[in-house]
Design an enzyme around this catalytic site. Structure first.
Site, short mmCIF file in Angstrom:
data_model
loop_
_atom_site.label_atom_id
_atom_site.label_comp_id
_atom_site.label_asym_id
_atom_site.label_seq_id
_atom_site.Cartn_x
_atom_site.Cartn_y
_atom_site.Cartn_z
N GLY A 165 -0.17 -9.47 -4.18
CA GLY A 165 -1.00 -10.62 -3.82
C GLY A 165 -0.44 -11.42 -2.66
O GLY A 165 -0.72 -12.60 -2.52
N GLY A 166 0.37 -10.75 -1.83
CA GLY A 166 0.88 -11.43 -0.63
C GLY A 166 2.00 -12.41 -0.91
O GLY A 166 2.45 -13.12 -0.01
N TYR A 203 7.17 -6.45 11.72
CA TYR A 203 5.95 -7.23 11.54
C TYR A 203 4.93 -6.80 12.59
O TYR A 203 5.19 -6.89 13.79
CB TYR A 203 6.27 -8.72 11.68
CG TYR A 203 5.07 -9.62 11.50
CD1 TYR A 203 4.53 -9.83 10.24
CD2 TYR A 203 4.48 -10.25 12.59
CE1 TYR A 203 3.44 -10.66 10.07
CE2 TYR A 203 3.39 -11.08 12.43
CZ TYR A 203 2.87 -11.29 11.16
OH TYR A 203 1.79 -12.10 10.99
N LEU A 204 3.81 -6.27 12.12
CA LEU A 204 2.79 -5.80 13.07
C LEU A 204 1.90 -6.98 13.46
O LEU A 204 1.50 -7.77 12.61
CB LEU A 204 1.96 -4.69 12.42
CG LEU A 204 2.77 -3.47 11.96
CD1 LEU A 204 1.88 -2.51 11.18
CD2 LEU A 204 3.41 -2.75 13.14
N LYS A 238 -9.07 -9.83 0.23
CA LYS A 238 -10.17 -9.22 0.97
C LYS A 238 -11.46 -10.01 0.76
O LYS A 238 -11.74 -10.47 -0.36
CB LYS A 238 -10.36 -7.78 0.50
CG LYS A 238 -9.15 -6.93 0.82
CD LYS A 238 -9.11 -5.64 0.02
CE LYS A 238 -7.80 -4.92 0.24
NZ LYS A 238 -7.58 -3.85 -0.75
N GLU A 288 0.98 0.30 0.79
CA GLU A 288 1.12 0.47 -0.65
C GLU A 288 0.07 1.40 -1.21
O GLU A 288 -0.90 1.72 -0.54
CB GLU A 288 1.07 -0.89 -1.38
CG GLU A 288 -0.26 -1.58 -1.37
CD GLU A 288 -0.28 -2.82 -2.27
OE1 GLU A 288 0.53 -2.92 -3.21
OE2 GLU A 288 -1.14 -3.67 -2.05
N ASN A 290 -2.46 1.66 -4.55
CA ASN A 290 -3.00 1.05 -5.76
C ASN A 290 -3.41 2.16 -6.71
O ASN A 290 -4.26 2.99 -6.38
CB ASN A 290 -4.19 0.15 -5.43
CG ASN A 290 -3.74 -1.10 -4.71
OD1 ASN A 290 -2.76 -1.73 -5.10
ND2 ASN A 290 -4.42 -1.46 -3.66
N ARG A 292 -5.21 2.50 -9.29
CA ARG A 292 -6.31 2.06 -10.15
C ARG A 292 -7.60 2.09 -9.34
O ARG A 292 -7.59 2.36 -8.14
CB ARG A 292 -6.04 0.61 -10.60
CG ARG A 292 -5.82 -0.31 -9.40
CD ARG A 292 -5.84 -1.77 -9.78
NE ARG A 292 -5.34 -2.59 -8.69
CZ ARG A 292 -6.04 -3.00 -7.65
NH1 ARG A 292 -7.30 -2.65 -7.53
NH2 ARG A 292 -5.50 -3.75 -6.71
N ARG A 338 -17.81 -9.89 -0.93
CA ARG A 338 -17.33 -10.43 -2.21
C ARG A 338 -17.82 -11.87 -2.32
O ARG A 338 -17.47 -12.71 -1.48
CB ARG A 338 -15.81 -10.45 -2.26
CG ARG A 338 -15.20 -9.08 -2.22
CD ARG A 338 -13.73 -9.19 -2.61
NE ARG A 338 -13.06 -7.93 -2.39
CZ ARG A 338 -11.91 -7.60 -2.97
NH1 ARG A 338 -11.30 -8.46 -3.78
NH2 ARG A 338 -11.34 -6.45 -2.72
P1 ADP Z 1 0.77 -7.26 -1.58
O1 ADP Z 1 1.07 -6.20 -2.59
O2 ADP Z 1 1.51 -8.53 -1.83
O3 ADP Z 1 -0.70 -7.45 -1.34
P2 ADP Z 1 1.01 -5.62 0.84
O4 ADP Z 1 2.22 -4.85 1.22
O5 ADP Z 1 -0.17 -4.87 0.38
O6 ADP Z 1 1.43 -6.74 -0.22
O7 ADP Z 1 0.58 -6.52 2.06
C1 ADP Z 1 -0.43 -7.47 1.95
C2 ADP Z 1 -0.91 -7.90 3.32
O8 ADP Z 1 0.20 -8.45 4.08
C3 ADP Z 1 -1.45 -6.77 4.17
O9 ADP Z 1 -2.80 -6.49 3.92
C4 ADP Z 1 -1.23 -7.35 5.56
O10 ADP Z 1 -2.24 -8.32 5.78
C5 ADP Z 1 0.10 -8.08 5.43
N1 ADP Z 1 1.25 -7.21 5.80
C6 ADP Z 1 1.96 -6.40 4.97
N2 ADP Z 1 2.94 -5.74 5.63
C7 ADP Z 1 2.85 -6.13 6.93
C8 ADP Z 1 3.58 -5.81 8.13
N3 ADP Z 1 4.62 -4.96 8.13
N4 ADP Z 1 3.21 -6.43 9.28
C9 ADP Z 1 2.18 -7.30 9.30
N5 ADP Z 1 1.46 -7.65 8.22
C10 ADP Z 1 1.77 -7.08 7.04
#
Ligand code: ADP
Length: 449
Positions: A165-166, A203-204, A238, A288, A290, A292, A338
């Site tokens: 969840g970020g 970090y992208l 999302k 990642e 998921n 499910r 959503r």
């Molecule tokens: P969570 O499991 O907490 O949702 P994620 O790894 O899926 O974590 O990342 C959630 C969001 O964080 C991604 O959809 C993207 O928006 C941002 N994010 C994750 N990794 C990066 C990265 N290396 N660079 C830039 N943004 C990222």
């Protein structure tokens, strides 16, 4: 091979969605619900229902003993965990099998593996998937963090191994910012997940979020069902998803799709799942998996004509996939909005009684929702109340139809995010498909001014 009775360990639109798949397969359903959900649509439509506790999720939808008891007394054969709640809880998956029920999802080991982000990333590398450059596993000390980040170049992202969840994610733009970001990510991870392990990634700057839907069976078959572009996000949640992605052509889609399907087959993964990537400068980076069903699965269903939930139930019962990769055909374009019960301006939750309800219809329009006039949305749960999913022969037709459907949608009595969606489908960047994961936050900032 099939089930006679499935217990649905969830609520809201997703419980209804699973119920619908079961009914079409001739499977009886058991709804479980908290005291706050006694009047919910998934409870009304199920063949049987069992109250499993008070409103708080930990006492009801996360209450493993109560759910297993409900399955026992109703004589269910299998349990579908839906999304959220216990759907990615490996312990729950183990308990379900130990009590003699089938868990409609992957093996507990696969859930466990992908639930730890450091392990998941290692697995992705071994499976031949492209990942975001970063630390080799967890980073224990500030010195190690500093060295990794300096070598890689800034900006970097520090992420919680147990994250979700970020949360537990911090950006450091320079060597000076690193110590603080490292400490903050660690303490947030500790507070949020009881585990302070973190790792570091490049970090992208302006990636898109593109994810691939997959499904595997217990006989070693695995297919991909194309991608969904979920770049329109607010606080990593999302908001609108579409497929195919406006950023990919057929060649790129086939390439990443096959790579992912091979990975899934190599893993021996059985069930529906999603592999999430960031996509920048024509490169994919695994973030990642998921393990499910996902909220946005209908986008895939509309462009492939495949019922993902039915297939998930079939493979859980031991049947082989009912189609092969070459039989999967992509047709047209789909977009999902959503719709949350929250303010479209400040996103404050807006639970309460639905005074009037009219869902849009017509060709290519699907609404997944448990709402009805007179229903009271309880304040205890996620604010998602409806999904509007629209299909068109191409992206343009889909957009026009979506605009029309959003005009028709009436939900009175609570605030919803329908007005936000109306704005989004009128925004030129959304119409052009030229947006990345930061676009929506910027758009919302500009609206405030
Ligand atoms: P969570 O499991 O907490 O949702 P994620 O790894 O899926 O974590 O990342 C959630 C969001 O964080 C991604 O959809 C993207 O928006 C941002 N994010 C994750 N990794 C990066 C990265 N290396 N660079 C830039 N943004 C990222």
């Amino acid at each position: 091979m099939s089930f006679e009775k499935v217990l649905i360990a969830n609520r809201g639109e997703i419980a209804l969605r699973i119920h619908r798949a079961c009914r079409e397969m001739g499977i009886k359903t058991v709804a479980v619900h908290s005291t706050a959900d006694a009047d919910a649509m998934h409870v009304k439509l199920a063949d049987e229902s069992v109250c499993i506790g008070p409103p708080a999720p930990r006492d009801s939808y996360l209450n493993i003993p109560a759910i297993l008891t409900a399955a026992t007394i109703t004589g269910a054969d299998a349990i579908h965990p839906g999304v959220g709640f216990l759907s990615e809880n490996a312990h729950f998956a183990d308990m379900v099998s130990e009590h003699g029920f089938t868990f409609i999802g992957p093996s507990a080991d696969h859930i466990r593996l992908m639930g730890d982000k450091v392990q998941a990333k290692k697995a992705a590398i071994e499976l031949g998937l492209p990942v975001v450059p970063g630390s080799d596993g967890a980073v224990e000390t500030l010195d190690e963090a500093q060295k990794t980040a300096d070598d890689m170049g800034y900006p970097v992202l520090i992420k919680a191994a147990a994250g979700g969840g970020g949360r537990g994610m911090k950006v450091a733009n320079s060597s000076e910012e690193l110590p603080n970001a490292f400490q903050m990510a660690r303490s947030e991870a500790k507070a949020g997940f009881g585990d302070d392990s973190v790792y570091i990634e490049k970090y992208l700057g302006k990636p898109r979020h593109i994810e691939i839907q997959v499904i595997g069976d217990q006989h070693g078959n695995a297919v991909h069902l194309g991608e969904r572009d979920c770049s329109l996000q607010r606080r990593h949640q999302k908001v609108l998803e579409e497929g195919p992605s406006p950023a990919l052509n057929k060649e790129a889609r086939d390439q990443i799709g096959m790579r992912v399907a091979n990975a899934i087959s190599k893993m021996g993964y059985s069930s529906a799942g999603t592999i999430e990537f960031l996509y920048e400068n024509n490169e994919f980076y695994f973030i990642e998996m998921n393990t499910r069903l996902q909220v946005e699965h209908p986008v895939t269903e509309l462009i492939t004509g495949i019922d993902v939930v039915r297939e998930q139930i079939r493979v859980a019962a031991g049947s082989p996939l009912s189609f092969s990769q070459s039989e999967v055909e992509f047709q047209g374009h789909a977009i999902e909005c959503r719709i949350n019960a929250e303010s479209s301006v400040d996103f404050r939750p807006s639970p309460g009684r639905i005074e009037g309800y009219h869902a849009p219809g017509g060709l290519g329009v699907r609404v997944d929702s448990g709402l009805y006039s007179g229903y009271s949305i309880p304040p205890y749960y996620d604010s998602l109340i409806a999904k509007l999913i629209v299909h068109g022969a191409n992206r343009n037709e889909c957009m026009m139809r979506l605009r029309r459907a959003l005009e028709e949608f009436v939900i009175q009595g609570v605030e919803t995010t329908i007005p936000l969606h109306r704005q989004l489908v009128a925004a030129s960047d959304v119409m052009d498909g030229s947006y990345d994961i930061r676009w929506l936050e910027k758009f919302l900032e500009e609206q405030k001014r």
